[in-house]
Scaffold this active site. Structure first.
Site, mmCIF file in Angstrom:
data_model
loop_
_atom_site.group_PDB
_atom_site.id
_atom_site.type_symbol
_atom_site.label_atom_id
_atom_site.label_comp_id
_atom_site.label_asym_id
_atom_site.label_seq_id
_atom_site.Cartn_x
_atom_site.Cartn_y
_atom_site.Cartn_z
ATOM 1 C CB THR A 55 -0.775 0.387 1.652
ATOM 2 O OG1 THR A 55 -1.565 -1.446 0.996
ATOM 3 C CG2 THR A 55 -1.925 1.304 0.922
ATOM 4 C CE LYS A 85 -5.050 -1.140 1.359
ATOM 5 N NZ LYS A 85 -5.240 -2.845 1.944
ATOM 6 C CE LYS A 129 2.877 1.581 5.086
ATOM 7 N NZ LYS A 129 1.689 1.267 4.133
HETATM 8 P P1 NAP Z 1 4.785 -6.202 7.352
HETATM 9 O O1 NAP Z 1 4.172 -7.865 7.720
HETATM 10 O O2 NAP Z 1 5.930 -5.708 8.322
HETATM 11 O O3 NAP Z 1 6.138 -6.891 6.250
HETATM 12 C C1 NAP Z 1 7.098 -5.880 5.519
HETATM 13 C C2 NAP Z 1 7.480 -6.806 4.542
HETATM 14 O O4 NAP Z 1 8.447 -5.964 3.761
HETATM 15 C C3 NAP Z 1 8.827 -7.262 5.013
HETATM 16 O O5 NAP Z 1 9.063 -8.941 4.455
HETATM 17 C C4 NAP Z 1 10.510 -6.328 5.284
HETATM 18 O O6 NAP Z 1 11.433 -7.604 5.036
HETATM 19 C C5 NAP Z 1 9.745 -5.777 3.487
HETATM 20 N N1 NAP Z 1 10.180 -4.509 3.683
HETATM 21 C C6 NAP Z 1 10.218 -3.667 4.829
HETATM 22 N N2 NAP Z 1 11.123 -2.749 3.968
HETATM 23 C C7 NAP Z 1 11.889 -3.156 2.946
HETATM 24 C C8 NAP Z 1 13.412 -2.980 2.832
HETATM 25 N N3 NAP Z 1 13.459 -1.814 2.621
HETATM 26 N N4 NAP Z 1 13.108 -3.404 1.122
HETATM 27 C C9 NAP Z 1 13.414 -5.055 1.313
HETATM 28 N N5 NAP Z 1 12.672 -5.776 1.953
HETATM 29 C C10 NAP Z 1 11.773 -4.594 3.159
HETATM 30 O O7 NAP Z 1 4.539 -6.155 6.638
HETATM 31 P P2 NAP Z 1 2.945 -6.080 5.798
HETATM 32 O O8 NAP Z 1 1.389 -6.385 6.731
HETATM 33 O O9 NAP Z 1 3.273 -7.556 5.140
HETATM 34 O O10 NAP Z 1 2.593 -5.551 5.377
HETATM 35 C C11 NAP Z 1 3.124 -5.043 3.682
HETATM 36 C C12 NAP Z 1 2.176 -4.402 2.695
HETATM 37 O O11 NAP Z 1 0.561 -4.383 2.480
HETATM 38 C C13 NAP Z 1 2.082 -2.861 3.516
HETATM 39 O O12 NAP Z 1 2.587 -1.965 2.672
HETATM 40 C C14 NAP Z 1 0.714 -3.143 4.502
HETATM 41 O O13 NAP Z 1 0.297 -1.477 4.362
HETATM 42 C C15 NAP Z 1 0.264 -3.198 3.338
HETATM 43 N N6 NAP Z 1 -0.605 -3.957 3.706
HETATM 44 C C16 NAP Z 1 -1.241 -4.999 4.602
HETATM 45 C C17 NAP Z 1 -2.504 -5.888 5.519
HETATM 46 C C18 NAP Z 1 -2.561 -6.444 6.257
HETATM 47 O O14 NAP Z 1 -3.181 -6.903 6.712
HETATM 48 N N7 NAP Z 1 -0.866 -6.382 7.362
HETATM 49 C C19 NAP Z 1 -3.471 -5.894 4.756
HETATM 50 C C20 NAP Z 1 -3.240 -4.713 3.270
HETATM 51 C C21 NAP Z 1 -1.872 -3.986 2.489
HETATM 52 P P3 NAP Z 1 12.465 -8.169 7.051
HETATM 53 O O15 NAP Z 1 11.583 -9.150 7.039
HETATM 54 O O16 NAP Z 1 13.305 -7.636 6.115
HETATM 55 O O17 NAP Z 1 11.468 -6.980 8.041
#
Ligand code: NAP
Length: 285
Positions: free
Chosen positions: A93, A168, A236
């Site tokens: 997102t 979104k 964010k």
């Molecule tokens: P998360 O659990 O915090 O995972 C973030 C992922 O991104 C991890 O694999 C992290 O790697 C990687 N990452 C972060 N910064 C990076 C960088 N600079 N370079 C390379 N890899 C990087 O987050 P999430 O919940 O999966 O969410 C991911 C995205 O989906 C976000 O944009 C969020 O807003 C969106 N989203 C989330 C949800 C939800 O319910 N969680 C629903 C819809 C959309 P590491 O493992 O090394 O930290």
């Protein structure tokens, strides 16, 4: 068709498993390499130690990382090695402007880009039932459709690049309002001494029933706030929404209030909890 997944967080992990189940995942990359190595072993796919190495070996690159700068860093890296004719699909997102910047960078390499954010939470990612809103060329979407269908229950092509992220943003503004309504109403139920499990069950089947109440109602009232969707990530997103609203000359007061509430919770150390941690503030009212 060979797909590679970059970003194995709460969302990316489930997405990758579902693409593997459909027989189309060939590679994974994660910044913290151990996660990629463990998943690669489990799914019998390759783990790459650099995103550019993954991009050189697949037809479709899927990205699901945290924020705008993270997406652009990854896109800049993979642009150095990706093969012309490939497709890059970003499911993080981020803002519409970031999607446009990523698309322009990849267009120079004859690579198509789709902004394809999702809704449906970690549960949806695990079950392969996400709703996906897509901006970009319809032809690229049709080529990628088999991979996307492995992760989703609903795919909607909205329009040109950036319109997936704009949709979104609408979703995130709605989530803020729903979070405010559900946490406040359940704190009101608690203060009246009502049996919360019964309240949640009966209301879930009526006109106020919604996904958030059904999936987070009981856990929040039991004081459990494991993500789910991290509060700091929604914070964010809402800041992106505020910028987009300001550009359109529009105000989003419910989201403004939610941003302030989240800032209070983040200052108290709750940023990594689920967004339902807003209940912590409501029960103090
Ligand atoms: P998360 O659990 O915090 O995972 C973030 C992922 O991104 C991890 O694999 C992290 O790697 C990687 N990452 C972060 N910064 C990076 C960088 N600079 N370079 C390379 N890899 C990087 O987050 P999430 O919940 O999966 O969410 C991911 C995205 O989906 C976000 O944009 C969020 O807003 C969106 N989203 C989330 C949800 C939800 O319910 N969680 C629903 C819809 C959309 P590491 O493992 O090394 O930290």
């Amino acid at each position: 068709m060979k797909a590679g997944m970059i970003g194995l967080g709460a969302m990316g992990m489930g997405m990758a498993r579902n693409i593997a189940k459909a027989g189309m995942l060939s590679a994974v990359y994660n910044r913290t390499a151990a996660k990629a190595q463990d998943l690669a072993e489990e799914l019998a796919v390759s783990a790459f130690d650099r995103p550019e190495a993954l991009a050189a070996n697949v037809d479709i690159v899927l990205i699901c990382v945290s924020a705008d700068r993270d997406v652009l860093d990854i896109v800049e890296k993979i642009a150095t090695s990706i093969r012309p004719g490939s497709i890059v699909i970003d499911m993080s997102t981020v803002s519409s402007a970031t999607a446009q910047q990523a698309a322009a960078c990849l267009a120079e390499k004859q690579v198509a880009f789709l902004d394809a954010p999702v809704s449906g939470g970690v549960e949806g990612a695990k079950k392969g039932t996400l709703a996906m809103m897509i901006g970009g060329e319809a032809a690229a979407l049709e080529r990628a459709r088999p991979v996307l269908e492995a992760m989703t229950a609903r795919i909607m092509h909205i329009g040109p690049t950036g319109t997936g992220q704009a949709t979104k943003a609408v979703n995130q503004v709605m989530c803020a309002g729903i979070n405010q309504a559900v946490t406040e109403a359940l704190a009101f139920a608690q203060i009246q001494g009502l049996p919360l499990d019964k309240v949640i069950e009966v209301i879930s089947g009526g006109a106020s029933g919604n996904w958030f109440l059904q999936h987070r109602g009981l856990t929040m009232t039991q004081g459990t706030f494991a993500p789910g969707f991290k509060l700091a990530l929604h914070h964010k997103d809402l800041k992106i929404c505020r910028e987009m609203a300001a550009q359109a000359g529009f105000t989003i007061p419910l989201s403004d209030a939610t941003v302030s509430d989240y800032e209070q919770l983040m200052a108290e150390g709750f940023g990594d909890e689920d967004i339902s941690a807003l209940y912590r503030l409501k029960r103090m009212l």
